[in-house]
Structures are given as C-alpha cells and as structure tokens.
Write a protein that holds these residues in place. Structure first.
Motif: not given
Length: 117
Positions: A1-20
């Motif tokens: 079993v292996q988990l692979v993440e993606s979707g992080g980063g730099l964002v301004q306050a009030g912004g949005s991100l989606r992690l997978s």
C-alpha cells in the motif's frame, strides 16, 4: 500500500487549495481515511478530518469546520481535502492516512501548505 499526495503550495489568506491522496494497492479491508497536519516547529501531527467507511459523515477539527471538506472518488482510488478561506495558521505539512483491518495503516509523504498574510 502506498499513498501519493499532491496539491500543496503557497496561497494568500482567504484562498483555496485542494489536496489529493492517491491510494496505490488499495487494501481490501480499508475502513478509514483522513488528513493530518504538522505545523512549523511542532513535533506532532494533528487530526484535520477523518472518515470512517460505512459510517456517518466526515468529522473535522474545530479549527477547520465549515472551511475544509474531505471527499473521495472511489472509482479513482483518490480522496481529497478541499480547503477554503485559508488562514496563516493553516500553514503546515499535510499528511493523508488510511487504516484497514488488524491495525494496518499507511501515510502519505506529506505536502507543504503555506498561507501568507
């Protein structure tokens, strides 16, 4: 079993991100999935959101309720963390985690989320 993440980063306050989190080698007895985070200078991972399969809706840490949403795409073996109205205090390394029967579990590699003012 292996988990692979993606979707992080730099964002301004009030912004949005989606992690997978992609699950490779899906365990047959998967029973839970969730997201944790480890803030800067903090030596522990705090639970952000968790879902018990076959149970009720996801549960969330008080600090993210109403802003973060855990969801899953069964067909693609992926689950997500949608993060809205991000705050500087959400800055952390985020880890996905799954559990299965007989106390099996796996962690993702971690992805950095940085929220600027």
């Amino acid at each position: 079993v292996q988990l692979v993440e993606s979707g992080g980063g730099l964002v301004q306050a009030g912004g949005s991100l989606r992690l997978s989190c992609f699950i490779s080698g899906m365990p047959a007895s998967l029973n839970r999935m969730g997201w944790y985070r480890q803030g800067p200078g903090i030596n522990q991972r705090d639970l952000v959101a968790t879902l018990t399969l076959g149970g009720s809706a996801p549960t969330y840490a008080d600090s993210v309720k109403g802003r973060f949403t855990l969801s899953r795409d069964n067909a693609k073996n992926i689950f997500y963390l949608e993060m809205n109205n991000l705050k500087p205090e959400d800055t952390a390394v985020y880890y996905c985690n799954i559990g299965w029967a007989l106390r099996g579990q796996a962690w993702g590699q971690g992805t950095q989320v940085t929220v600027s003012t």
